[in-house]
Design a protein around this motif. Structure first.
Motif: not given
Length: 641
Positions: A438, A442, A537, A541
């Motif tokens: 994650r 990101l 993600y 998303p």
């Protein structure tokens, strides 16, 4: 060699701290880096001499420190295999952090002070791991606490940094109180604080009991639990963990040094050092297993929803420390120290990598405001991948060898607490892989979410920052493979010698005979967690937001870190504040000051004001008082005869 490896960082700290006006920024950096660097090189020679040689225990006595009654505490350096491993970890990670700080802190106006604090912390940690008795260990223990307070609050112009430093200091004092009581209990029972004497006599007190509050207790269990409370504070275990994420207010090199590789592992080291006592206190070991397993699970759940890049890694640290403690709880001390060593490399790598990201993003730490930057900082991106692969336990990185052995040892214990720890560890392994990817996705992938100014200034960190990353990456890749046979393999007994207590139940041997699915489970759940992170993600998303809305109470519960801070605020902080204010206003202000100094002063002032009114300035008033006084004097004289 032994003395130099310990005291060179202290010398560097003193010279850089007190001679900062003469040395300047560059001079302070050269002095501290040289001291720690030479100590790191010497620690390698010590490792070969002690851990890999025939000289399994070296005690260098410096002088008698405390001689009072029956207590005779000498200042001596105890270096066995356990200490040699810790010297490698502490000195080399500290050396890399010192180098990295040259680039990361180059704009800071207080570089000599920062470098001095780093070297002082390193010395305090070295004193802790080379202690020959509990008093000396406590000295290093408290020295580490003081240094962490100074480093966390280094940017004292920020109120949040001051609050975080004070919080870390106070929470650790709670654990240290238990540790101090444990030391007192050891001296009460053994009449000594020297490790060698304690370990030799421990079997004599295996069945000893003490009466406390009218109840008969097993003495070694009470002592072991008190010592473990000290370890809970320093190593941020569930209940005394609240200081660790807030400590991210300090500079990123501080996070790497203190909260990845050294200070937080002090509790693991101390409990392992005291393993001869813990082996005779099975109830205490059960408690260690349960607390460690709960910590690993709790911290992993919170790490899944954090948005600050350093706090995600901080909760990861907390979770991995839980693994180390439940390994200790099932008597797999060797596996715990193995994971301590591998974790030091890949977690320091992740923290310093996060610092490189923050440096590139103009001090931005919110991962929601990043994205799409991997092309701009390819080296940092590769280093973060290596650290994450090791953390997630992906074959054949360092974390794979050490974390999997811990889980296998927990399962192989064939006990209720062992099974509990195993399944908590499996769940934590899944979440660890999930939040690690994650973070990677990101931060580095997707569309850029930073503003144009930040994106236009993204750049790779200088070599003085990236070279330490590459050195730590080597450890994150190869430390597990290189150390496996020595730490937990066939060469284990020859390697450890007498440094760790031999348990009646060989947890490491049992780990090698678990069912075939057990070693596969951590890898399977890890890969599943990575795949889920990609789905959530990168490919879809919208799912995380939908889940957060659907399960809003759960998400809020995790986002608020299980409300531990709020709970402690309601139970301890506010009542203490109100009680203190009550004592201040009612006790000190109204009673003590009101009746005492303020009361006497007010009475004197009142009398003076009344007497001053008699000074009217009229002659007939003064004549009247003179006659009245004369009349009174004559009357008194006549009555007295």
């Amino acid at each position: 060699m032994y003395v130099a490896a310990i005291f060179l960082p202290l010398l560097g700290a003193i010279v850089a701290g007190f001679g900062r006006h003469i040395l300047g920024d560059r001079g302070a950096q050269i002095v501290t880096i040289s001291g720690v660097g030479i100590a790191a090189i010497l620690s390698v020679f010590i490792f070969f001499d002690v851990a890999l040689g025939d000289n399994k225990l070296v005690v260098v006595e410096l002088f008698t420190w405390i001689a009072s009654g029956d207590m005779d505490a000498k200042w001596a350096l105890r270096i066995d295999t356990l200490t040699a491993v810790m010297l490698i970890v502490v000195n080399w990670v500290s050396f890399m952090v010192h180098l990295y700080s040259v680039g990361y802190m180059h704009h800071d106006p207080s570089i000599p002070r920062f470098q001095a604090y780093l070297s002082f912390f390193t010395f305090a940690m070295l004193m802790l791991v080379t202690a020959d008795n509990l008093i000396q260990l406590f000295f290093g223990w408290e020295g580490v606490g003081v240094a962490s307070y100074l480093l966390i609050g280094f940017w004292y112009h920020k109120q949040s940094a001051n609050a975080a430093a004070m919080k870390a200091f106070l929470v650790n004092r709670v654990g240290d109180f238990g540790f101090a009581l444990g030391i007192a209990g050891v001296f009460f029972l053994f009449d000594t604080v020297n490790f060698q004497e304690i370990f030799e006599r421990a079997p004599e007190f295996a069945e000893t009991t003490v009466v406390f509050f009218g109840i008969e207790w097993h003495a070694l269990t009470i002592i072991a639990i008190l010592l473990f409370i000290g370890a809970m504070g320093k190593s941020a275990q569930l209940g005394l963990h609240t200081w660790l994420p807030d400590a991210m207010e300090g500079p990123t090199p501080v996070s790497a040094l203190i909260h990845a590789a050294t200070m937080v592992t002090a509790g693991v080291f101390m409990v392992t050092r005291m393993s001869p006592l813990f082996e005779l206190a099975p109830t205490a070991l059960m408690l260690v297993t349960i607390i460690g397993a709960l910590t690993a699970f709790f911290a992993a759940t919170v790490g899944c929803v954090q948005n600050d890049i350093k706090r995600v890694i901080a909760y990861s640290t907390c979770s991995q420390l839980g693994y180390m403690f439940f390994a200790i709880g099932v008597s797999a001390y060797q596996a715990a120290i193995f994971h301590l060593m591998t974790h030091a490399f890949f977690k320091a790598l992740l923290f310093l990598g996060a610092g490189s990201v923050i440096h590139a993003m103009s001090d931005e730490q919110d991962i929601r405001k990043m994205g799409g930057i991997w092309k701009h900082i390819k080296l940092t991106y590769a280093m973060m991948w290596i650290g994450s692969l090791a953390l997630a336990g992906v074959p054949f990185f360092a974390g794979y060898f050490s974390k999997d052995m811990i889980l296998e040892a927990a399962y192989g214990a064939h006990s209720g607490v062992g099974q509990f720890a195993f399944w908590m560890g499996i769940a934590a392994a899944f979440m660890t892989a999930f939040y690690s990817w994650r973070l990677l996705i990101l931060v580095f992938h997707g569309k850029p979410r930073a503003d144009e100014y930040v994106m236009s200034h993204i750049h790779e960190s200088p070599a003085v920052m990236t070279v330490p990353l590459m050195v730590l990456a080597v450890g994150a890749v190869f430390a597990g493979y290189v150390g496996y046979d020595m730490f937990i393999g066939h060469g284990m007994e020859a390697f450890w010698g007498e440094a760790i207590a031999r348990s009646g139940f060989d947890a490491i041997e049992a780990a090698h005979h678990v069912p075939g699915w057990v070693p596969l489970a951590p890898t399977v759940v890890g890969l599943t967690g990575i795949a889920m992170a990609y789905v959530f993600y990168l490919f879809a998303p919208g799912i995380p937001k939908a889940l957060a809305s659907t399960f809003a109470p759960v998400h809020r519960f995790l986002l608020n870190k299980w409300y531990f801070d709020e709970l402690y605020d309601a139970i301890f902080v506010r009542p203490t504040w109100y009680l203190g204010r009550g004592f201040w206003k009612s006790g000190d202000g109204a009673l003590i000051d009101g009746v005492g100094p303020d009361g006497i002063a007010a009475a004197a002032k009142g009398v003076a004001q009344r007497l001053s009114k008699m000074q009217s300035g009229y002659v007939f008033h003064y004549a009247f008082f003179m006659i009245a006084g004369l009349f009174g004097f004559v009357t008194w004289y006549m009555i007295k005869g």
